[in-house]
Write an enzyme that holds these catalytic residues in place. Structure first.
Site, PDB file in Angstrom:
ATOM      1  N   HIS A  96       0.665  -1.303  -0.106  1.00 54.60           N
ATOM      2  CA  HIS A  96       0.058   0.040  -0.064  1.00 54.60           C
ATOM      3  C   HIS A  96       0.813   1.254   0.186  1.00 54.60           C
ATOM      4  CE1 HIS A  96      -4.724   0.706   0.775  1.00 54.60           C
ATOM      5  NE2 HIS A  96      -3.971   1.435  -0.168  1.00 54.60           N
ATOM      6  N   ASP A 118      -9.990  -1.270   3.769  1.00 56.90           N
ATOM      7  CA  ASP A 118      -8.623  -1.762   4.412  1.00 56.90           C
ATOM      8  C   ASP A 118      -9.173  -2.251   5.850  1.00 56.90           C
ATOM      9  OD1 ASP A 118      -6.001  -2.021   5.468  1.00 56.90           O
ATOM     10  OD2 ASP A 118      -5.390  -0.302   4.087  1.00 56.90           O
ATOM     11  N   HIS A 120      -6.763  -1.966   7.967  1.00 59.01           N
ATOM     12  CA  HIS A 120      -6.077  -0.928   8.913  1.00 59.01           C
ATOM     13  C   HIS A 120      -6.303   0.327   8.577  1.00 59.01           C
ATOM     14  CE1 HIS A 120      -3.850  -4.989   7.916  1.00 59.01           C
ATOM     15  NE2 HIS A 120      -4.049  -4.732   9.383  1.00 59.01           N
ATOM     16  N   ASP A 122      -3.721   2.636   8.076  1.00 57.02           N
ATOM     17  CA  ASP A 122      -2.391   3.213   7.368  1.00 57.02           C
ATOM     18  C   ASP A 122      -2.356   4.819   7.664  1.00 57.02           C
ATOM     19  OD1 ASP A 122      -2.228   0.751   6.362  1.00 57.02           O
ATOM     20  OD2 ASP A 122      -2.820   1.056   4.240  1.00 57.02           O
ATOM     21  N   HIS A 135       4.303   0.981   4.452  1.00 55.95           N
ATOM     22  CA  HIS A 135       2.641   0.824   4.007  1.00 55.95           C
ATOM     23  C   HIS A 135       1.708   1.023   5.015  1.00 55.95           C
ATOM     24  CE1 HIS A 135       1.839  -3.748   5.239  1.00 55.95           C
ATOM     25  NE2 HIS A 135       2.535  -3.071   6.421  1.00 55.95           N
ATOM     26  N   ASP A 221      -7.187  -2.379  -0.440  1.00 58.21           N
ATOM     27  CA  ASP A 221      -6.184  -3.254   0.203  1.00 58.21           C
ATOM     28  C   ASP A 221      -7.126  -4.313   0.288  1.00 58.21           C
ATOM     29  OD1 ASP A 221      -4.836  -4.575   1.958  1.00 58.21           O
ATOM     30  OD2 ASP A 221      -4.109  -2.719   2.973  1.00 58.21           O
ATOM     31  N   ASP A 223      -6.637  -6.647   2.316  1.00 59.19           N
ATOM     32  CA  ASP A 223      -6.662  -7.313   3.469  1.00 59.19           C
ATOM     33  C   ASP A 223      -7.989  -6.781   4.212  1.00 59.19           C
ATOM     34  OD1 ASP A 223      -6.092  -4.715   4.876  1.00 59.19           O
ATOM     35  OD2 ASP A 223      -3.960  -5.543   4.902  1.00 59.19           O
ATOM     36  N   GLU A 266      -1.834  -5.326  -1.827  1.00 60.66           N
ATOM     37  CA  GLU A 266      -1.376  -6.317  -0.688  1.00 60.66           C
ATOM     38  C   GLU A 266      -1.470  -7.657  -1.226  1.00 60.66           C
ATOM     39  OE1 GLU A 266       0.292  -5.326   2.075  1.00 60.66           O
ATOM     40  OE2 GLU A 266       0.172  -3.211   1.968  1.00 60.66           O
TER      41      GLU A 266
HETATM   42  N1  ARG Z   1      -0.793  -0.741  11.388  1.00 60.10           N
HETATM   43  C1  ARG Z   1       0.294  -1.658  11.068  1.00 60.10           C
HETATM   44  C2  ARG Z   1       1.520  -1.033  10.850  1.00 60.10           C
HETATM   45  O1  ARG Z   1       1.689   0.141  10.738  1.00 60.10           O
HETATM   46  C3  ARG Z   1      -0.220  -2.623   9.944  1.00 60.10           C
HETATM   47  C4  ARG Z   1      -0.369  -1.640   8.604  1.00 60.10           C
HETATM   48  C5  ARG Z   1      -0.938  -2.653   7.603  1.00 60.10           C
HETATM   49  N2  ARG Z   1      -0.786  -1.788   6.481  1.00 60.10           N
HETATM   50  C6  ARG Z   1      -1.361  -2.357   5.254  1.00 60.10           C
HETATM   51  N3  ARG Z   1      -1.178  -1.649   4.291  1.00 60.10           N
HETATM   52  N4  ARG Z   1      -1.595  -3.587   5.011  1.00 60.10           N
HETATM   53  O2  ARG Z   1       2.679  -1.652  10.649  1.00 60.10           O
HETATM   54 MN    MN Z   2      -3.705  -0.749   3.726  1.00 61.34          MN
HETATM   55 MN    MN Z   3      -4.226  -3.223   5.374  1.00 60.91          MN
END
Ligand code: ARG
Ligand code: MN
Ligand code: MN
Ligand code: MN
Length: 294
Positions: A96, A118, A120, A122, A135, A221, A223, A266
């Site tokens: 990402h 997502d 998350h 990010d 990411h 994303d 995920d 991702e």
């Molecule tokens: N919050 C976690 C980190 O800063 C996970 C980030 C996941 N991001 C993603 N693009 N899949 O490492």
């Molecule tokens: Mn992401």
């Molecule tokens: Mn994510």
């Protein structure tokens, strides 16, 4: 109106090996044919140049920031030219981190709204991130926070306002990231919101909140979806968006007629089962670009 597929095989924004194979996985899953079948002229410009982490050695200590910045510059220019030339770019990641370049590039000429799907946020800065993985900082950089090298990709400063972004599918935030997101003014629909209200209500409300913009970018994303359905991602979080909910979201986005560009990020084919994740991503992308069942 044509679609331009742009491969961005970057895996430097996180530690798991294999996300650099995402563009190939999407091609083998038939993305180009699926979209041309909908009546679009589709052009695949291949992959942008991305350094291979195995030969970057000492940059690891810097979290590959110099290389990620360079990749994002290249992605930015590719996105900017696609829009200038009248194409709708689809950026095939990669992790990402590349969204710093893609969203920067597609907003070079005119602002756009973003739906960011997502698990998350990010939304980490280098200070708030427990992992240091870039990411997890992409959205913050687009809002002007964090490494100046990322904030100033393509053009100086923030690329989005908080009111231009909606997060959907959120369920895993780092402690400080959570405080930052609460204070940011960014609207986020969590899994609880989706469970309580249903995806249809959320999709319509999200589009209503973005009505001040005439162009929409979707940053998908994978995920964000449930890992039981989409096992080919590196940072899995249980209890995600179902395939059906994601389809509905994409169909409602297509109905808006505002979609102009998209990230598909991702996907990690090394962790996947028979390319299932890319196949689902292709179906979701087709829906976002107007495929309908009947
Ligand atoms: N919050 C976690 C980190 O800063 C996970 C980030 C996941 N991001 C993603 N693009 N899949 O490492
Ligand atoms: Mn992401
Ligand atoms: Mn994510
Ligand atoms: Mn598995």
């Amino acid at each position: 109106n044509g679609i331009r597929m742009i491969g961005v095989p970057v895996d430097l924004g996180q530690e798991q090996r294999g996300v650099d194979l995402g563009p190939g996985a999407l091609r083998y899953a038939g993305l180009s044919a699926r979209l041309s079948g909908l009546g679009y002229i589709v052009e695949d410009v291949g992959n942008l140049p991305v350094p291979v982490r195995d030969v970057l050695g000492a940059e690891r200590e810097l979290r590959y920031l110099p290389s990620i910045r360079q990749v994002c510059e290249t992605v930015y220019q590719a996105g900017r030219s696609a829009v200038t030339q009248g194409f709708m770019p689809i950026f095939m990641g990669g992790d990402h981190s590349m969204a710093v370049g893609s969203i920067g590039g597609v907003t070079d000429e005119a602002p756009a709204a973003v739906i960011w799907v997502d698990a998350h946020g990010d939304y980490n800065t280098p200070q708030s991130s427990p992992t240091g993985n870039i990411h997890g900082m992409a959205l913050a950089a687009l809002l002007g926070e964090g490494f100046p090298e990322l904030v100033n990709v393509g053009r100086p400063g923030a690329k989005l306002h908080a009111s231009d972004i909606i997060l959907i599918g959120l369920r895993e935030l780092d402690p400080e990231e959570k405080l930052r997101l609460r204070a940011s003014g960014i609207k986020a629909y969590t899994m609880r919101d989706i469970d309580e209200r249903g995806m249809a209500a959320i999709a319509h409300e999200a589009l209503g909140r973005l009505a001040h913009r005439t162009r929409l970018h979707v940053s998908l994303d994978l995920d964000g979806l449930d890992p039981l359905e989409v096992p080919g991602v590196g940072t899995t979080a249980p209890g995600g968006i179902t395939y059906r909910e994601a389809q509905l979201l994409m169909e409602i986005i297509a109905d808006s007629g505002l979609l102009r560009s998209m990230d598909i990020v991702e996907i990690n084919p090394i962790l996947d089962h028979s390319n299932r994740t890319a196949k689902i991503a292709v179906e979701l992308t087709a829906s976002a670009f107007g495929a309908s069942i009947l």
